[in-house]
Scaffold this motif. Structure first.
Motif, PDB file in Angstrom:
ATOM      1  N   LEU A  78      -2.753  -7.601   4.061  1.00 20.41           N
ATOM      2  CA  LEU A  78      -3.306  -6.529   3.237  1.00 20.41           C
ATOM      3  C   LEU A  78      -4.578  -5.932   3.829  1.00 20.41           C
ATOM      4  CD1 LEU A  78      -2.749  -8.103  -0.301  1.00 20.41           C
ATOM      5  CD2 LEU A  78      -1.409  -6.283   0.791  1.00 20.41           C
ATOM      6  N   SER A  79      -5.293  -6.733   4.630  1.00 19.68           N
ATOM      7  CA  SER A  79      -6.533  -6.250   5.254  1.00 19.68           C
ATOM      8  C   SER A  79      -6.292  -5.703   6.660  1.00 19.68           C
ATOM      9  CB  SER A  79      -7.558  -7.385   5.317  1.00 19.68           C
ATOM     10  OG  SER A  79      -7.100  -8.428   6.171  1.00 19.68           O
ATOM     11  N   ASP A  80      -5.028  -5.615   7.069  1.00 20.71           N
ATOM     12  CA  ASP A  80      -4.644  -5.083   8.385  1.00 20.71           C
ATOM     13  C   ASP A  80      -5.076  -5.961   9.559  1.00 20.71           C
ATOM     14  OD1 ASP A  80      -3.372  -2.807   7.306  1.00 20.71           O
ATOM     15  OD2 ASP A  80      -5.300  -1.781   7.108  1.00 20.71           O
ATOM     16  N   SER A  81      -5.348  -7.231   9.300  1.00 23.79           N
ATOM     17  CA  SER A  81      -5.652  -8.142  10.399  1.00 23.79           C
ATOM     18  C   SER A  81      -4.375  -8.478  11.171  1.00 23.79           C
ATOM     19  CB  SER A  81      -6.273  -9.437   9.862  1.00 23.79           C
ATOM     20  OG  SER A  81      -7.517  -9.163   9.248  1.00 23.79           O
ATOM     21  N   ILE A  82      -3.237  -8.388  10.489  1.00 24.18           N
ATOM     22  CA  ILE A  82      -1.936  -8.555  11.119  1.00 24.18           C
ATOM     23  C   ILE A  82      -1.050  -7.385  10.686  1.00 24.18           C
ATOM     24  CG2 ILE A  82      -2.032 -11.069  11.308  1.00 24.18           C
ATOM     25  CD1 ILE A  82      -0.354 -11.230   8.742  1.00 24.18           C
ATOM     26  N   ASP A  83       0.026  -7.158  11.433  1.00 21.92           N
ATOM     27  CA  ASP A  83       0.952  -6.070  11.105  1.00 21.92           C
ATOM     28  C   ASP A  83       2.142  -6.568  10.299  1.00 21.92           C
ATOM     29  OD1 ASP A  83      -0.538  -4.225  12.768  1.00 21.92           O
ATOM     30  OD2 ASP A  83       0.392  -5.199  14.505  1.00 21.92           O
ATOM     31  N   ALA A  85       3.918 -10.189   8.422  1.00 19.90           N
ATOM     32  CA  ALA A  85       3.715 -11.557   7.939  1.00 19.90           C
ATOM     33  C   ALA A  85       5.041 -12.292   7.911  1.00 19.90           C
ATOM     34  CB  ALA A  85       3.096 -11.543   6.547  1.00 19.90           C
ATOM     35  N   LEU A  86       5.026 -13.544   8.341  1.00 21.37           N
ATOM     36  CA  LEU A  86       6.180 -14.427   8.172  1.00 21.37           C
ATOM     37  C   LEU A  86       5.778 -15.446   7.113  1.00 21.37           C
ATOM     38  CD1 LEU A  86       8.986 -15.447   8.952  1.00 21.37           C
ATOM     39  CD2 LEU A  86       7.892 -16.894  10.682  1.00 21.37           C
ATOM     40  N   VAL A  87       6.331 -15.272   5.911  1.00 15.27           N
ATOM     41  CA  VAL A  87       5.883 -16.058   4.772  1.00 15.27           C
ATOM     42  C   VAL A  87       6.970 -16.011   3.706  1.00 15.27           C
ATOM     43  CG1 VAL A  87       4.701 -14.088   3.703  1.00 15.27           C
ATOM     44  CG2 VAL A  87       3.873 -16.408   3.233  1.00 15.27           C
ATOM     45  N   GLY A  88       6.842 -16.830   2.692  1.00 16.32           N
ATOM     46  CA  GLY A  88       7.829 -16.841   1.619  1.00 16.32           C
ATOM     47  C   GLY A  88       7.831 -15.540   0.832  1.00 16.32           C
ATOM     48  N   SER A  89       9.019 -15.107   0.416  1.00 15.76           N
ATOM     49  CA  SER A  89       9.145 -13.827  -0.301  1.00 15.76           C
ATOM     50  C   SER A  89       8.443 -13.814  -1.644  1.00 15.76           C
ATOM     51  CB  SER A  89      10.631 -13.490  -0.497  1.00 15.76           C
ATOM     52  OG  SER A  89      11.235 -13.140   0.723  1.00 15.76           O
ATOM     53  N   GLU A  90       8.152 -14.999  -2.186  1.00 16.10           N
ATOM     54  CA  GLU A  90       7.446 -15.039  -3.476  1.00 16.10           C
ATOM     55  C   GLU A  90       6.081 -14.368  -3.388  1.00 16.10           C
ATOM     56  OE1 GLU A  90       5.801 -18.578  -1.326  1.00 16.10           O
ATOM     57  OE2 GLU A  90       7.775 -17.635  -1.530  1.00 16.10           O
ATOM     58  N   THR A  91       5.476 -14.370  -2.185  1.00 17.87           N
ATOM     59  CA  THR A  91       4.145 -13.765  -2.040  1.00 17.87           C
ATOM     60  C   THR A  91       4.194 -12.258  -2.264  1.00 17.87           C
ATOM     61  OG1 THR A  91       4.474 -13.607   0.364  1.00 17.87           O
ATOM     62  CG2 THR A  91       3.310 -15.544  -0.451  1.00 17.87           C
ATOM     63  N   SER A  92       5.299 -11.627  -1.861  1.00 14.70           N
ATOM     64  CA  SER A  92       5.425 -10.178  -2.074  1.00 14.70           C
ATOM     65  C   SER A  92       5.551  -9.875  -3.568  1.00 14.70           C
ATOM     66  CB  SER A  92       6.635  -9.623  -1.314  1.00 14.70           C
ATOM     67  OG  SER A  92       7.862 -10.143  -1.801  1.00 14.70           O
ATOM     68  N   ILE A  93       6.143 -10.799  -4.313  1.00 14.80           N
ATOM     69  CA  ILE A  93       6.266 -10.627  -5.765  1.00 14.80           C
ATOM     70  C   ILE A  93       4.900 -10.765  -6.428  1.00 14.80           C
ATOM     71  CG2 ILE A  93       7.224 -11.656  -7.872  1.00 14.80           C
ATOM     72  CD1 ILE A  93       9.728 -12.363  -6.245  1.00 14.80           C
ATOM     73  N   TYR A  94       4.120 -11.735  -5.971  1.00 19.65           N
ATOM     74  CA  TYR A  94       2.772 -11.906  -6.521  1.00 19.65           C
ATOM     75  C   TYR A  94       1.926 -10.652  -6.301  1.00 19.65           C
ATOM     76  CZ  TYR A  94       3.782 -16.963  -6.787  1.00 19.65           C
ATOM     77  OH  TYR A  94       4.323 -18.188  -7.080  1.00 19.65           O
ATOM     78  N   VAL A  95       2.017 -10.072  -5.099  1.00 24.54           N
ATOM     79  CA  VAL A  95       1.245  -8.870  -4.780  1.00 24.54           C
ATOM     80  C   VAL A  95       1.695  -7.692  -5.644  1.00 24.54           C
ATOM     81  CG1 VAL A  95       0.768  -7.148  -2.982  1.00 24.54           C
ATOM     82  CG2 VAL A  95       0.690  -9.573  -2.419  1.00 24.54           C
ATOM     83  N   ALA A  96       3.007  -7.519  -5.778  1.00 24.54           N
ATOM     84  CA  ALA A  96       3.540  -6.406  -6.574  1.00 24.54           C
ATOM     85  C   ALA A  96       3.143  -6.543  -8.039  1.00 24.54           C
ATOM     86  CB  ALA A  96       5.060  -6.360  -6.439  1.00 24.54           C
ATOM     87  N   ALA A  97       3.134  -7.761  -8.548  1.00 19.67           N
ATOM     88  CA  ALA A  97       2.795  -7.992  -9.956  1.00 19.67           C
ATOM     89  C   ALA A  97       1.347  -7.653 -10.263  1.00 19.67           C
ATOM     90  CB  ALA A  97       3.083  -9.446 -10.325  1.00 19.67           C
ATOM     91  N   ALA A 100      -0.143  -3.529  -6.771  1.00 18.81           N
ATOM     92  CA  ALA A 100      -0.544  -3.027  -5.455  1.00 18.81           C
ATOM     93  C   ALA A 100      -0.068  -1.595  -5.237  1.00 18.81           C
ATOM     94  CB  ALA A 100       0.015  -3.927  -4.358  1.00 18.81           C
ATOM     95  N   ASN A 101      -0.967  -0.752  -4.725  1.00 17.70           N
ATOM     96  CA  ASN A 101      -0.606   0.635  -4.423  1.00 17.70           C
ATOM     97  C   ASN A 101       0.249   0.738  -3.159  1.00 17.70           C
ATOM     98  OD1 ASN A 101      -2.097   1.694  -6.611  1.00 17.70           O
ATOM     99  ND2 ASN A 101      -3.996   1.593  -5.407  1.00 17.70           N
ATOM    100  N   ASP A 102       0.088  -0.254  -2.284  1.00 20.12           N
ATOM    101  CA  ASP A 102       0.829  -0.285  -1.023  1.00 20.12           C
ATOM    102  C   ASP A 102       1.626  -1.589  -0.987  1.00 20.12           C
ATOM    103  OD1 ASP A 102       1.761   0.212   1.495  1.00 20.12           O
ATOM    104  OD2 ASP A 102      -0.192   0.173   2.496  1.00 20.12           O
ATOM    105  N   PRO A 103       2.795  -1.609  -1.630  1.00 21.51           N
ATOM    106  CA  PRO A 103       3.543  -2.868  -1.774  1.00 21.51           C
ATOM    107  C   PRO A 103       3.975  -3.478  -0.439  1.00 21.51           C
ATOM    108  CG  PRO A 103       4.922  -0.995  -2.369  1.00 21.51           C
ATOM    109  CD  PRO A 103       3.523  -0.469  -2.210  1.00 21.51           C
ATOM    110  N   ASP A 226       4.294  -1.235   2.990  1.00 21.46           N
ATOM    111  CA  ASP A 226       5.137  -0.044   2.938  1.00 21.46           C
ATOM    112  C   ASP A 226       4.585   1.061   3.842  1.00 21.46           C
ATOM    113  OD1 ASP A 226       7.392   1.373   1.837  1.00 21.46           O
ATOM    114  OD2 ASP A 226       5.976   2.543   0.645  1.00 21.46           O
ATOM    115  N   SER A 227       3.273   1.201   3.888  1.00 22.65           N
ATOM    116  CA  SER A 227       2.647   2.244   4.710  1.00 22.65           C
ATOM    117  C   SER A 227       2.881   1.993   6.193  1.00 22.65           C
ATOM    118  CB  SER A 227       1.145   2.321   4.427  1.00 22.65           C
ATOM    119  OG  SER A 227       0.516   1.070   4.693  1.00 22.65           O
ATOM    120  N   TYR A 228       2.796   0.721   6.616  1.00 17.70           N
ATOM    121  CA  TYR A 228       3.036   0.392   8.035  1.00 17.70           C
ATOM    122  C   TYR A 228       4.489   0.701   8.404  1.00 17.70           C
ATOM    123  CZ  TYR A 228       3.359  -2.241  12.395  1.00 17.70           C
ATOM    124  OH  TYR A 228       3.565  -2.597  13.722  1.00 17.70           O
TER     125      TYR A 228
END
Length: 331
Positions: A78-83, A85-97, A100-103, A226-228
């Motif tokens: 989210l801070s653009d330190s990486i382009d 992420a390889l991580v569990g999909s649950e994290t994308s749900i936490y962010v969306a909940a 987030a303006n940029d899911p 989404d923006s990237y």
């Protein structure tokens, strides 16, 4: 003297010509920064994609960083330190909940089952899940996919993880294995290669697989903002194609060949142990053979999160999953 000057001038000319060419070749590759949630044999296809040159074939220069934990990985993305992420999909749900303006969008699945194993301190010849009742169980971090898959499995076998056993889940991921090896708990939930290392050293014994028990789900996925994705459509496509090549390579090669290919990422682990871990993951179908995250897996993920009391709200499959790139590279 003149001959010496001519030779020196010739050498200088060669360097003048070669250096720009080398620089030009290097600049042709587009850099992509990946943050992996942990370093694990579970992610073998990713390391194969790098080592076998599949990313380079697509014109991509990969910079891989291990970001310890899903929260840190998401923060880096989210801070653009990486382009990516390889991580569990649950994290994308936490962010969306959180609105987030940029899911964060899941675009290429890497693993399709839980990657942890149940390790017992004592050797058990005829294991049954009921043996955990009344025991001290060293689980994973609350809210993370390993813990949720673990609780889902226990409930599936009629065990209430919060009442039928002494559940410990307040230990940092990096300290779970050391805590068990120092005497904490009768059972522990571990990833490879730690589970196999413990078994070889007599610290514990693998008695069951949470991956087999919890079924198919998008356990570890490549995702980006989404923006990237909109601004780097071609890069995401090339990235996905490289992963698909690696998935196909892993599927068609032996555990020994895969272990040899990725051994450089696990310098402190014997190749024999790496091979054993890869074989376990291959035999239970943990490595996805293509990058498509399907709707059934997405539903299973949310059901497991809901069962664990960690689902903030249900998110539609189409909202956070994009299979366009995966489908495109498979045509």
């Amino acid at each position: 003297m003149k001959k010496s000057l001519k030779i020196s001038f010739s050498i200088l000319l060669i360097f003048v010509l070669i250096i720009p060419l080398a620089a030009c070749g290097s600049s042709d590759l587009q850099k992509v920064k990946i943050g992996e949630v942990t370093r694990s044999i579970f992610y073998a296809p990713q390391y194969v994609a790098i080592e076998k040159g599949f990313f380079e074939e697509e014109g991509l220069d990969i910079e891989l960083t291990t970001t310890a934990g899903g929260d840190k990985t998401m923060t880096a993305l989210l801070s653009d330190s990486i382009d990516v992420a390889l991580v569990g999909s649950e994290t994308s749900i936490y962010v969306a909940a959180q609105g987030a303006n940029d899911p964060v969008i899941n675009f290429a699945q890497l693993t399709q089952t839980d990657g942890t194993f149940l390790v017992s301190r004592e050797k058990i010849d005829n294991f049954s899940w009921e043996m955990l009742e009344g025991s001290t169980f060293l689980g994973q971090r609350k809210g993370g996919m390993p813990q949720m898959a673990g609780e889902f499995t226990l409930k599936k076998h009629g065990i209430d993880p919060h009442n039928d056993l002494n559940l410990i889940q307040n230990i940092d991921f990096a300290n779970i294995a050391p805590s068990f090896s120092s005497g904490t708990g009768e059972f522990v939930q571990l990833f490879e290669p730690t589970a196999s290392v413990f078994e070889k050293e007599g610290i514990g014994h693998i008695v069951a697989s949470f991956g087999v028990e919890s079924g198919h789900l998008p356990y570890t996925t490549f995702m980006t903002k989404d923006s990237y994705m909109e601004e780097n459509n071609e890069i995401v496509k090339k990235f996905t194609r490289a992963i698909y090549k690696a998935q196909q390579w892993v599927d068609s090669h032996s555990a020994k060949e895969i272990a040899e290919a990725i051994s450089g990422y696990f310098e402190d682990t014997d190749t024999e142990i790496i091979e054993m871990a890869v074989d376990r993951y291959k035999s239970q179908g943990s490595f996805a053979t293509d990058p498509i995250l399907d709707a059934e897996e997405w539903d299973n993920l949310q059901n497991i999160m809901d069962e664990a009391g960690e689902l903030p709200k249900r998110i539609d499959y189409e909202e956070l999953v994009n299979t366009e790139f995966a489908e495109g590279v498979m045509e």
